[in-house]
Design a protein around this motif. Structure first.
Motif, short mmCIF file in Angstrom:
data_model
loop_
_atom_site.label_atom_id
_atom_site.label_comp_id
_atom_site.label_asym_id
_atom_site.label_seq_id
_atom_site.Cartn_x
_atom_site.Cartn_y
_atom_site.Cartn_z
N LYS A 62 0.68 -1.06 0.08
CA LYS A 62 0.02 -0.13 -0.12
C LYS A 62 0.73 1.22 0.06
O LYS A 62 0.55 2.39 -0.36
N ASP A 63 2.10 0.87 0.28
CA ASP A 63 3.02 2.23 0.14
C ASP A 63 4.35 1.71 -0.78
O ASP A 63 3.78 1.54 -1.79
N ARG A 64 5.61 1.74 -0.45
CA ARG A 64 6.46 1.69 -1.29
C ARG A 64 6.95 0.17 -1.39
O ARG A 64 6.87 -0.68 -0.28
N ILE A 65 7.58 -0.14 -2.33
CA ILE A 65 8.51 -1.46 -2.30
C ILE A 65 9.83 -1.29 -2.70
O ILE A 65 10.33 -0.35 -3.59
N ILE A 66 10.82 -1.56 -1.78
CA ILE A 66 12.20 -1.39 -1.84
C ILE A 66 13.01 -2.43 -1.90
O ILE A 66 12.96 -3.36 -1.06
N ILE A 67 13.95 -2.80 -2.92
CA ILE A 67 14.73 -3.81 -3.20
C ILE A 67 16.22 -3.37 -2.77
O ILE A 67 16.89 -3.05 -3.97
N ASP A 68 16.85 -3.59 -1.78
CA ASP A 68 18.17 -3.06 -1.41
C ASP A 68 18.34 -3.86 0.11
O ASP A 68 18.07 -3.72 0.87
N GLY A 87 5.51 -10.23 -10.14
CA GLY A 87 4.55 -9.09 -10.02
C GLY A 87 4.79 -8.25 -8.96
O GLY A 87 4.66 -8.72 -7.69
N LEU A 88 5.28 -6.96 -9.19
CA LEU A 88 5.27 -5.88 -7.86
C LEU A 88 4.25 -5.03 -8.32
O LEU A 88 4.29 -4.41 -9.46
N VAL A 89 3.30 -4.68 -7.34
CA VAL A 89 2.46 -3.53 -7.26
C VAL A 89 2.62 -2.69 -6.05
O VAL A 89 2.37 -3.29 -4.86
N ALA A 90 2.93 -1.42 -6.24
CA ALA A 90 2.76 -0.42 -5.10
C ALA A 90 2.05 0.63 -5.18
O ALA A 90 1.94 1.24 -6.50
N VAL A 114 1.39 2.84 -8.88
CA VAL A 114 0.05 3.46 -9.04
C VAL A 114 0.30 4.95 -8.92
O VAL A 114 0.00 5.84 -9.77
N GLY A 115 0.84 5.51 -7.97
CA GLY A 115 1.21 7.03 -7.84
C GLY A 115 2.48 7.29 -7.66
O GLY A 115 2.78 8.53 -7.35
N GLY A 116 3.60 6.44 -8.02
CA GLY A 116 4.94 6.93 -7.75
C GLY A 116 5.82 6.57 -8.91
O GLY A 116 5.29 6.56 -10.01
N SER A 117 6.77 6.42 -8.75
CA SER A 117 7.98 6.14 -9.66
C SER A 117 8.61 5.11 -9.47
O SER A 117 8.38 4.22 -8.40
N VAL A 118 9.10 4.35 -10.80
CA VAL A 118 9.81 3.13 -10.68
C VAL A 118 11.33 3.50 -10.90
O VAL A 118 11.55 4.05 -11.83
N VAL A 130 8.16 -8.15 -20.40
CA VAL A 130 7.90 -7.15 -19.36
C VAL A 130 7.13 -5.91 -19.35
O VAL A 130 7.06 -5.14 -20.44
N GLY A 131 6.26 -5.56 -18.33
CA GLY A 131 5.36 -4.36 -18.39
C GLY A 131 5.84 -3.80 -17.13
O GLY A 131 5.84 -4.09 -16.22
N ILE A 132 6.01 -2.40 -17.49
CA ILE A 132 6.41 -1.41 -16.32
C ILE A 132 5.27 -0.13 -16.52
O ILE A 132 5.14 0.54 -17.54
N GLN A 133 4.47 0.13 -15.39
CA GLN A 133 3.67 1.40 -15.50
C GLN A 133 4.00 2.09 -14.22
O GLN A 133 3.88 1.56 -13.18
N ALA A 134 4.07 3.39 -14.26
CA ALA A 134 4.33 4.40 -13.18
C ALA A 134 3.36 5.61 -13.35
O ALA A 134 3.22 6.14 -14.38
N GLY A 135 2.82 6.11 -12.15
CA GLY A 135 2.10 7.23 -12.00
C GLY A 135 2.94 8.33 -12.16
O GLY A 135 2.30 9.54 -12.03
N ASP A 136 4.16 8.25 -11.88
CA ASP A 136 5.14 9.55 -12.19
C ASP A 136 6.22 9.15 -13.26
O ASP A 136 5.86 9.12 -14.48
N TRP A 137 7.29 8.72 -12.97
CA TRP A 137 8.58 8.46 -13.68
C TRP A 137 8.83 6.89 -13.56
O TRP A 137 8.66 6.27 -12.78
N ILE A 138 9.46 6.33 -14.77
CA ILE A 138 10.28 5.23 -14.83
C ILE A 138 11.83 5.76 -15.06
O ILE A 138 12.19 6.32 -16.07
#
Length: 189
Positions: A62-68, A87-90, A114-118, A130-138
């Motif tokens: 429901k907020d961010r996904i961070i891979i680090d 599948g990653l959905v944030a 949905v509302g952020g960047s990838v 591969v499909g990538i969709q961003a509410g702001d930037w990729i």
């Protein structure tokens, strides 16, 4: 774990600090962080490798996904079985550490912010799509454009990217190796 594995919160985040691997004959894996109010921190912070031997991997935040993994090497999210998907959905950003990797054995990969960047590290789907969709930037999380050979961000049969504000920047270009590519930027550059 053998078989399917689900870790779900109704109101809070998830931090993965040790490796997760499903090893059963089906072995789907789900991480889902929910929230009952917007003030809840419902991030999924992946700090260790996640692998599924024969199933799909879904990460929903429901907020961010961070891979680090917060170390010198990179975190890996991987499906080992042929055709296994990731599948990653944030609702907010999806952020890779520069060398973090999503890997499939010719399976499809889908990222939706949905509302952020990838912010991309590396996605290698082999012959998958591969499909990538961003509410702001990729964006490219790597600082490698000035190097003699830049790391390829996305390897796939077909790639579809859609963003509201833009895809890549002049100083951080996305590198791809695909047979087909489709790009849509609705309100930016």
């Amino acid at each position: 774990a053998q078989g399917n594995l689900s870790v779900v919160t109704l109101d809070g985040g998830i931090v993965v600090v040790d490796a997760i691997r499903t090893t059963g004959a089906s072995g789907n894996l789900l991480l889902s962080a929910g929230e009952t109010a917007e003030i809840t921190a419902a991030d999924i912070d992946i700090r260790a490798d996640i692998r599924s031997s024969h199933g799909n991997i879904s990460v929903l935040a429901k907020d961010r996904i961070i891979i680090d993994n917060q170390a010198t090497d990179a975190g890996v999210v991987q499906t080992l079985g042929e055709g296994g998907t990731i599948g990653l959905v944030a609702d907010a950003d999806i952020v890779f550490e520069a060398e973090a990797r999503l890997l499939t054995n010719d399976g499809n990969v889908r990222l939706l912010s949905v509302g952020g960047s990838v912010h991309l590290g590396v996605i290698d789907a082999g012959a998958g799509n591969v499909g990538i969709q961003a509410g702001d930037w990729i964006l490219d999380a790597q600082d490698d454009d000035a190097l003699p050979t830049a790391v390829v961000n996305i390897v796939a049969n077909a790639l579809r990217m859609a963003a509201v504000s833009g895809i890549g920047t002049a100083g951080a270009q996305l590198e791809t190796a695909t047979n087909t590519i489709a790009i849509n930027v609705s309100d930016g550059s």
